[in-house]
Design a protein around this motif. Sequence first.
Motif, PDB file in Angstrom:
ATOM      1  N   UNK A 107     -39.709  42.062  32.811  1.00 41.03           N
ATOM      2  CA  UNK A 107     -40.343  42.521  31.571  1.00 41.03           C
ATOM      3  C   UNK A 107     -41.064  41.375  30.877  1.00 41.03           C
ATOM      4  N   UNK A 108     -40.478  40.178  30.909  1.00 41.12           N
ATOM      5  CA  UNK A 108     -41.131  39.015  30.311  1.00 41.12           C
ATOM      6  C   UNK A 108     -42.368  38.613  31.102  1.00 41.12           C
ATOM      7  N   UNK A 129     -58.206  31.117  29.843  1.00 39.52           N
ATOM      8  CA  UNK A 129     -58.590  30.809  31.220  1.00 39.52           C
ATOM      9  C   UNK A 129     -57.603  29.821  31.812  1.00 39.52           C
ATOM     10  N   UNK A 130     -57.667  29.680  33.122  1.00 41.53           N
ATOM     11  CA  UNK A 130     -56.861  28.654  33.778  1.00 41.53           C
ATOM     12  C   UNK A 130     -55.495  29.144  34.210  1.00 41.53           C
ATOM     13  N   UNK A 131     -54.598  28.195  34.426  1.00 45.14           N
ATOM     14  CA  UNK A 131     -53.279  28.491  34.986  1.00 45.14           C
ATOM     15  C   UNK A 131     -52.207  28.475  33.910  1.00 45.14           C
ATOM     16  N   UNK A 132     -51.183  29.307  34.108  1.00 43.76           N
ATOM     17  CA  UNK A 132     -50.051  29.379  33.187  1.00 43.76           C
ATOM     18  C   UNK A 132     -48.754  29.459  33.986  1.00 43.76           C
ATOM     19  N   UNK A 133     -47.837  28.530  33.718  1.00 42.36           N
ATOM     20  CA  UNK A 133     -46.492  28.609  34.272  1.00 42.36           C
ATOM     21  C   UNK A 133     -45.678  29.595  33.445  1.00 42.36           C
ATOM     22  N   UNK A 134     -44.910  30.448  34.121  1.00 39.33           N
ATOM     23  CA  UNK A 134     -44.143  31.496  33.433  1.00 39.33           C
ATOM     24  C   UNK A 134     -42.713  31.475  33.967  1.00 39.33           C
ATOM     25  N   UNK A 135     -41.777  31.120  33.108  1.00 34.41           N
ATOM     26  CA  UNK A 135     -40.368  31.074  33.516  1.00 34.41           C
ATOM     27  C   UNK A 135     -39.490  30.965  32.283  1.00 34.41           C
ATOM     28  N   UNK A 182     -40.214  34.153  26.366  1.00 31.49           N
ATOM     29  CA  UNK A 182     -39.344  35.079  27.102  1.00 31.49           C
ATOM     30  C   UNK A 182     -38.267  35.655  26.197  1.00 31.49           C
ATOM     31  N   UNK A 183     -37.995  36.930  26.388  1.00 36.12           N
ATOM     32  CA  UNK A 183     -36.958  37.618  25.614  1.00 36.12           C
ATOM     33  C   UNK A 183     -35.617  37.629  26.333  1.00 36.12           C
ATOM     34  N   UNK A 184     -35.603  37.201  27.586  1.00 30.22           N
ATOM     35  CA  UNK A 184     -34.374  37.184  28.385  1.00 30.22           C
ATOM     36  C   UNK A 184     -34.135  35.768  28.896  1.00 30.22           C
TER      37      UNK A 184
END
Length: 351
Positions: A216-217, A231-237, A305-307
């Motif tokens: 969900x996040x 634009x560009x890159x995004x780390x998601x964790x 992030x919510x979790x």
Amino acid sequence: MRVVVTGATGNIGTSVVEALGDDPAVESIVGIARRAPRWTHPKLTVEKLDLGTADDAALDSVFAGADAVVHLAWLFQPTRNPPTTWRANVLGSLRVFEAAARCAVPALVHSSSVGAYSPGPKDHAVTEDWPTHGWPGAAYTREKAYLERALDAFEAEHESIRVVRMRPGFVFRRETASQQRRLFLGPFVPTSLVRPGLIPVVPNARSLRVQVVHSADAGRAFALAATRDVRGAFNVAAEEIVDGALLARVLDARTVPVPSRVLRTVLSAAWNLRLVPASPDLFDAVVRLPLMDTTRARTELGWTPQHTAAEAVAEFLTGLRERAGEATPPLASSTEGGRLGELATGVGERP
């Protein structure tokens, strides 16, 4: 807005559709999937297309007039037949990029991965400028890295298209547990026993430190990338690192130090005996993944992030025990033939 989502019925795809659906600026969502799902959403229309075989006219008919394309479609199996995944993932992605250019879609959001990164540190986090050459031994990381280079060329040629590369960690939620068991753990895992108190010890290897994010996040992050001018890159964790100690807490177990080479030897034996579909080459990639800094996603996307990582892992383990799924073909709690049907695929030999 009209947003096209490839792979809309998968792990991240269903969450992206939900997140886009919550945005009042998004009027309609067109999901591309190989097989029609029973799951739906009020703003969603599903188009049955196989990106590997659909002709240009079919793709263009869907992409024309779109304000953004979110490209998520990916074939994880068969790991024992890399040309099959290369055709689906790399050649299929290139066709998506080309169709977006032909139809002058203003924004292209591509699902890259932490797996695109070159080997990196486990004791501190790297930002989005870390090299993205992947790990050459595993098909998944080779394919993700190749597409990073393809997007480099695409951006240079199509400067008017806003290109975003999302690089999530491992993505979990309860409803995807059955699919992920089929993809990575195989038919012999006794999922009913994966519960706190029944597993006494968890191996703790120093190099097995990874990042995860709740689906969900991840969906919200992708939706923000599609609708905001970035634009560009995004780390998601999630912030918390997943290692043996975290798994032991979730499972109410204790840790036992085990060298990663021992775990690889066990996995290699299981792979060669066709007990698991996850290859030792993928393990080699995982132990080399860097930890990611998510500051840019928080500051430029406005994403939080919510979790926690522990919550995402615990939800996944609950899903394993409950054989949870979703009403889409990829996320179904069971497939035709059940676990015997999985065996018939050669456990990684065929999709």
